[in-house]
Design a protein around this motif. Structure first.
Motif, PDB file in Angstrom:
ATOM      1  N   GLU A  11       0.846  -1.205   0.000  1.00 52.18           N
ATOM      2  CA  GLU A  11       0.000   0.000   0.000  1.00 52.18           C
ATOM      3  C   GLU A  11       0.879   1.253   0.000  1.00 52.18           C
ATOM      4  OE1 GLU A  11      -3.055   1.287  -0.108  1.00 52.18           O
ATOM      5  OE2 GLU A  11      -2.392   3.227   0.653  1.00 52.18           O
ATOM      6  N   CYS A  14      -1.230   7.084  -0.286  1.00 50.89           N
ATOM      7  CA  CYS A  14      -1.270   8.423   0.308  1.00 50.89           C
ATOM      8  C   CYS A  14      -0.001   8.659   1.116  1.00 50.89           C
ATOM      9  CB  CYS A  14      -2.540   8.625   1.122  1.00 50.89           C
ATOM     10  SG  CYS A  14      -2.762  10.354   1.572  1.00 50.89           S
ATOM     11  N   THR A  87      -1.957  -1.851  -4.241  1.00 46.58           N
ATOM     12  CA  THR A  87      -2.921  -0.784  -4.514  1.00 46.58           C
ATOM     13  C   THR A  87      -2.581  -0.163  -5.862  1.00 46.58           C
ATOM     14  OG1 THR A  87      -3.141  -0.289  -2.171  1.00 46.58           O
ATOM     15  CG2 THR A  87      -3.818   1.438  -3.712  1.00 46.58           C
ATOM     16  N   HIS A 119      -7.921   0.624  -3.713  1.00 49.46           N
ATOM     17  CA  HIS A 119      -7.715   0.962  -2.300  1.00 49.46           C
ATOM     18  C   HIS A 119      -9.047   0.986  -1.523  1.00 49.46           C
ATOM     19  CE1 HIS A 119      -5.790   3.175   1.040  1.00 49.46           C
ATOM     20  NE2 HIS A 119      -6.916   3.844   1.090  1.00 49.46           N
ATOM     21  N   HIS A 123     -10.565  -1.125   1.899  1.00 50.66           N
ATOM     22  CA  HIS A 123     -11.318  -0.681   3.090  1.00 50.66           C
ATOM     23  C   HIS A 123     -12.647  -1.421   3.190  1.00 50.66           C
ATOM     24  CE1 HIS A 123      -8.906   2.568   4.660  1.00 50.66           C
ATOM     25  NE2 HIS A 123      -8.855   3.188   3.494  1.00 50.66           N
ATOM     26  N   THR A 310      -7.820   2.370   9.360  1.00 49.04           N
ATOM     27  CA  THR A 310      -7.036   3.402   8.672  1.00 49.04           C
ATOM     28  C   THR A 310      -6.157   2.711   7.624  1.00 49.04           C
ATOM     29  OG1 THR A 310      -5.380   3.265  10.392  1.00 49.04           O
ATOM     30  CG2 THR A 310      -7.034   4.935  10.684  1.00 49.04           C
ATOM     31  N   ASP A 311      -5.411   3.502   6.839  1.00 56.35           N
ATOM     32  CA  ASP A 311      -4.672   2.913   5.730  1.00 56.35           C
ATOM     33  C   ASP A 311      -3.657   1.878   6.196  1.00 56.35           C
ATOM     34  OD1 ASP A 311      -6.138   4.344   4.013  1.00 56.35           O
ATOM     35  OD2 ASP A 311      -4.596   5.812   3.511  1.00 56.35           O
ATOM     36  N   LYS A 358      -7.142   9.732  -0.603  1.00 57.01           N
ATOM     37  CA  LYS A 358      -7.033   8.835   0.534  1.00 57.01           C
ATOM     38  C   LYS A 358      -8.406   8.559   1.122  1.00 57.01           C
ATOM     39  CE  LYS A 358      -4.561   8.336   4.803  1.00 57.01           C
ATOM     40  NZ  LYS A 358      -3.637   8.930   5.705  1.00 57.01           N
TER      41      LYS A 358
END
Ligand code: KG4
Ligand code: ZN
Length: 359
Positions: A11, A14, A87, A119, A123, A310-311, A358
């Protein structure tokens, strides 16, 4: 035949460089073997936002290291893997490119299959990794860059029911915190202050509640907050601790009200779902969680642990694994996409993702 798949996820869309290893055996709960995130927050702190060029360079410098660290932690080598997921968007293009090029290089060297991941799908599929949710379910993605309600029907099947038409709620929290002289990120700071505050003292707007549907707007809140703040300052010459707490409580209540009402509507459009889930940094907010739990009623309400909200790269590995199970593969033509809506049939969201893609 029972299959075990082990996949590396990458990933870099962002300001977090992530590498993770996830293993799943058919019929059993998946396992996160490693989940490394190197945050760039400090690199961007002086600029008041993520600087794309700095982000891309930092990703390129850190990717090899976080991948090595993840493999080391899981006690695996590239030879133990079944695929590499990365990603491929949406996000800041330089960062996404760094990740995609790294994944392609590793796949070319090892012969492993390459799987490009959206991405946002990462999530949206996380509640299946953490809680084994069955399709279909409703998820609210709510972060500093995004806000949308998605009905998830399969690993590659998403319907967007609505979302913000301007700022993301996390962005609103951050801007409001700035107006009150509170530290960034603003969400946790506003929440802490709000604990001592009276949410009813200031009347903040609840935009778009009078309009049907699940679209929402929160950008008017910062103007309302500025006016309320300036009125207090004009009257008393400054803000007391209590004034600040009341302003924070008012803003938080307005955001929670808007999201709760829109969630109620989204749920009413999704008969037959198995659960209501939430993901993104703003999902950490306790008041919001309470409101959303109440709206879910008898339906299970699922909020993955914050590190997976979160990421992170575990969600990318998992989403890649879900695609791999469907037989999906990408090849060396996989490209990095700055914009990549999950639901291509839905009208584009006006103004969302202003601060970058993001989520
Ligand atoms: O998902 P995330 O880590 O990254 C982005 O996509 O931006 O979310 C960060 C956002 C920030 O805007 C932050 O202020 C907000 O989530 N946030 C919160 C809370 N914790 C983080 N907002 C409200 N309440 C919180 N407790
Ligand atoms: Zn994200």
């Amino acid at each position: 035949m029972t299959r075990t798949l082990t996949i590396l996820g990458i990933e870099s869309s962002c300001d977090d460089t992530g590498a993770a290893l996830v293993r799943a055996t058919d019929g059993a709960a998946p396992e996160i073997l490693a989940n490394i995130v190197a945050s760039q927050t400090e690199l961007h702190a002086a600029f008041g936002g993520v600087v794309p060029e700095i982000a891309a360079r930092a990703h390129a410098e850190k990717l090899d290291l976080v991948i090595e660290q993840a493999l080391g932690q899981a006690r695996l080598t590239l030879r133990d893997l079944d695929a590499i997921a990365v990603t491929a968007g949406p996000g800041l293009i330089g960062g996404v490119l760094s990740g995609v090029m790294t994944a392609k290089g590793l796949c070319a060297a090892t012969g492993l299959p390459l799987v490009g991941v959206n991405h946002l799908a990462g999530h949206a599929l996380t509640p299946r990794l953490t809680d084994g949710l069955e399709f279909p379910y409703l998820i609210l993605l709510v972060s500093g860059g995004h806000c949308q309600f998605l009905r998830v029907d399969g690993p590659e099947s998403f319907s967007r029911l609505g979302g913000t038409i301007d700022d993301a709620p996390g962005e609103a929290f951050d801007k409001c915190a700035k107006l009150l002289g509170l530290p960034q990120p603003g969400g946790p700071a506003v929440e802490t202050e709000a604990r001592q505050g009276d949410p009813a003292r200031f009347a903040f707007p609840r935009p778009l509640l009078d309009r049907p549907g699940c679209d929402l707007s929160v950008s008017g809140l910062k103007t309302a907050l500025m006016r309320a703040r300036d009125a207090v300052v004009a009257e008393k010459g400054g803000l007391t601790r209590q004034d600040r707490a009341d302003l924070c409580a008012g803003v938080q209540a307005a955001i929670a009200d808007v999201l709760a009402e829109k969630a109620r509507r989204a749920l009413s459009q999704c008969p037959g779902i198995t659960a209501f889930a939430v993901a993104g940094g703003v999902a950490a907010n306790t008041v919001l969680r309470q409101r959303l739990t109440a709206v879910a009623g008898d339906l299970p309400f699922v909020a993955p642990p914050l590190a997976l909200c979160t990421d992170n790269a575990a969600m990318i590995a998992w989403a890649g694994l879900e695609r791999l199970r469907l037989g999906a593969r990408d090849d060396m033509t996989l490209s990095a996409r700055p914009r990549w809506p999950l639901d291509t049939a839905a009208a584009p969201l006006i103004g969302s993702g202003k601060r970058g893609a993001k989520a």
